[in-house]
Design an enzyme around this catalytic site. Structure first.
Site, PDB file in Angstrom:
ATOM      1  N   SER A  43     -40.798  -9.620  22.528  1.00  8.90           N
ATOM      2  CA  SER A  43     -39.489  -9.887  23.133  1.00  8.90           C
ATOM      3  C   SER A  43     -39.071  -8.884  24.191  1.00  8.90           C
ATOM      4  CB  SER A  43     -38.419  -9.943  22.044  1.00  8.90           C
ATOM      5  OG  SER A  43     -38.469  -8.758  21.267  1.00  8.90           O
ATOM      6  N   ASP A 333     -28.809  -5.473  22.223  1.00  5.15           N
ATOM      7  CA  ASP A 333     -28.550  -6.142  20.945  1.00  5.15           C
ATOM      8  C   ASP A 333     -29.222  -5.351  19.830  1.00  5.15           C
ATOM      9  OD1 ASP A 333     -31.249  -6.710  21.071  1.00  5.15           O
ATOM     10  OD2 ASP A 333     -31.031  -8.857  21.368  1.00  5.15           O
ATOM     11  N   HIS A 336     -33.016  -4.705  21.247  1.00  4.80           N
ATOM     12  CA  HIS A 336     -33.494  -4.611  22.630  1.00  4.80           C
ATOM     13  C   HIS A 336     -32.628  -3.754  23.545  1.00  4.80           C
ATOM     14  CE1 HIS A 336     -34.751  -8.488  20.806  1.00  4.80           C
ATOM     15  NE2 HIS A 336     -35.937  -8.042  21.221  1.00  4.80           N
TER      16      HIS A 336
END
Ligand SMILES: *[C@@H]1O[C@H](CO)[C@@H](O)[C@H](O)[C@H]1NC(C)=O
Ligand SMILES: *[C@@H]1O[C@H](CO)[C@@H](O)[C@H](O)[C@H]1NC(C)=O
Length: 368
Positions: A43, A333, A336
């Site tokens: 991600s 978040d 990340h």
């Protein structure tokens, strides 16, 4: 932080900034220092592949993600704006990361093979099993197979391979390993009968095989992100009573990093033409979080978008709290970095000294 080490950090900062401003790289007519960038991993690098996985719960194609992206659009990036893959691709002279593989039509794929493709998938790791609890991910092996298929269909197609971007000069960016370690730590998504060192050996040998496969397909220049202080994400901090980092996870990450460093040294000595740069994620994260203000950060613990304790108890969703001072937050978040942090990582990887990316930096990876 002891005074000695903070002086060392200040010295490092100066060295980093000096080297960022060092000699220019030879640019192509388009102003690019590499013909193509191919992106693999998780991600940190995903730019929307998971949008196309109906069963995946690891998605970011909804607000508040993308709130600072051009047009304020959520794209599938786990960020308020651009992510690290974008910032690295920009360093090589591209506008952003190459497009997500699953977003491409066949005609677009033929064009993209010249400039690069992003295969990264949120939730994936090095091991096939990693991310299986998230419904659907494109595993690293599957990403490599997609790359192979893209090359095959292109070579078999009507275009001659001569028109294809020279793979040997292309940059292969990889971000992988943290999800394997998160899974191992939670022991709900990994072979749980292994000891830590057995698990790290398993990950490392699997990753060696993947790098060798990429080499066999023509990849020569590997830019590897490297794991940072993964135990300091808000999602992990909330597991401790004090809100401090999960020390075991940081230790696993460091062990994997050292094992990978050895593997890369050996691989490159055995494979003609292979070049690599390994990001020293641990050092980068320590530098930033121990002297946040030096880098313009006011908040390096709490997430900007999330909910609950440290805003780290759940993903960034439309109903989550959103901070206003996103520029000064390190975490976007629960897992990340913000765009600001992503830019800084890319700058350190691209132009940093060997303390930040070794044995050469990402800029040198593109040279000659
Ligand atoms: C790539 O794809 C071709 C054609 O399907 C296959 O023969 C080959 O074994 C694949 N290579 C790798 C490394 O998987
Ligand atoms: C862990 O379990 C798997 C499957 O049950 C087995 O193949 C493997 O050898 C075991 N590993 C260890 C270290 O015991």
């Amino acid at each position: 932080m002891a005074e000695g080490s903070s002086q060392l950090l200040t010295a490092l900062v100066v060295v980093v900034l000096a080297s960022v401003m060092a000699k220019p790289v030879l640019m192509s007519s388009e102003g690019r220092s590499a013909p193509a960038v191919f992106v693999f991993g998780d991600s940190l690098f995903d730019v929307g592949n998971n949008n196309f996985l109906p069963l995946s719960i690891a998605k970011a194609d909804f607000p508040h993600n993308g709130v600072d992206f051009p047009g304020g659009t959520p794209t599938g990036r786990f960020s308020n704006g651009y992510n690290i893959a974008d910032c690295l691709a920009k360093s090589y002279g591209f506008n952003a990361s190459p497009s997500a593989f699953l977003s491409l039509t066949e005609a677009q794929l033929e064009k993209s093979i010249h400039e690069g493709i992003n295969f990264a998938s949120a939730g994936s790791g090095i091991l096939e099993i990693t991310g299986s609890q998230l419904g659907e991910v494109i595993s690293m092996d599957a990403q490599i197979q997609y790359f192979n298929t893209s090359l095959q269909s292109f070579t078999a197609g009507r275009h001659s391979s001569a028109r294809r971007a020279p793979l040997s000069k292309s940059i292969f960016l990889i971000s992988a390993g943290s999800n394997d370690l998160f899974g191992f730590y939670q022991s709900n998504a990994s072979p749980s009968n292994l000891t830590t060192s057995e698990f790290i050996t398993l990950m490392t040998s699997k990753h060696r095989e993947q790098l060798r496969t990429l080499y066999s397909l023509g990849a020569r220049r590997f830019g590897i992100m490297g794991l940072g202080l993964i135990g300091c994400c808000p999602s992990q901090r909330i597991l401790t009573a004090s809100g401090g980092c999960v020390a075991e996870l940081n230790d696993y990450a460091l062990q994997f990093h050292l094992a990978l460093k050895k593997v890369l040294g050996k691989l490159s000595s055995m494979h003609k033409g292979m070049k690599y740069s390994l990001g020293e994620g641990h050092t980068m994260a320590t530098m930033i979080t121990s002297q946040p203000l030096t880098y313009g950060f006011k908040e390096v613990t709490n997430a900007c978008c999330g909910c609950g304790r440290l805003d780290g108890q759940f993903a960034c969703t439309p109903i989550a709290t959103l901070c206003t001072d996103r520029e000064s937050h390190y975490f976007w978040d629960w897992f990340h970095p913000t765009e600001t942090a992503a830019k800084l990582f890319a700058k350190m990887l691209y132009g940093g000294t060997p303390e930040l990316a070794s044995p050469i930096n990402f800029r040198e990876l593109a040279e000659d």
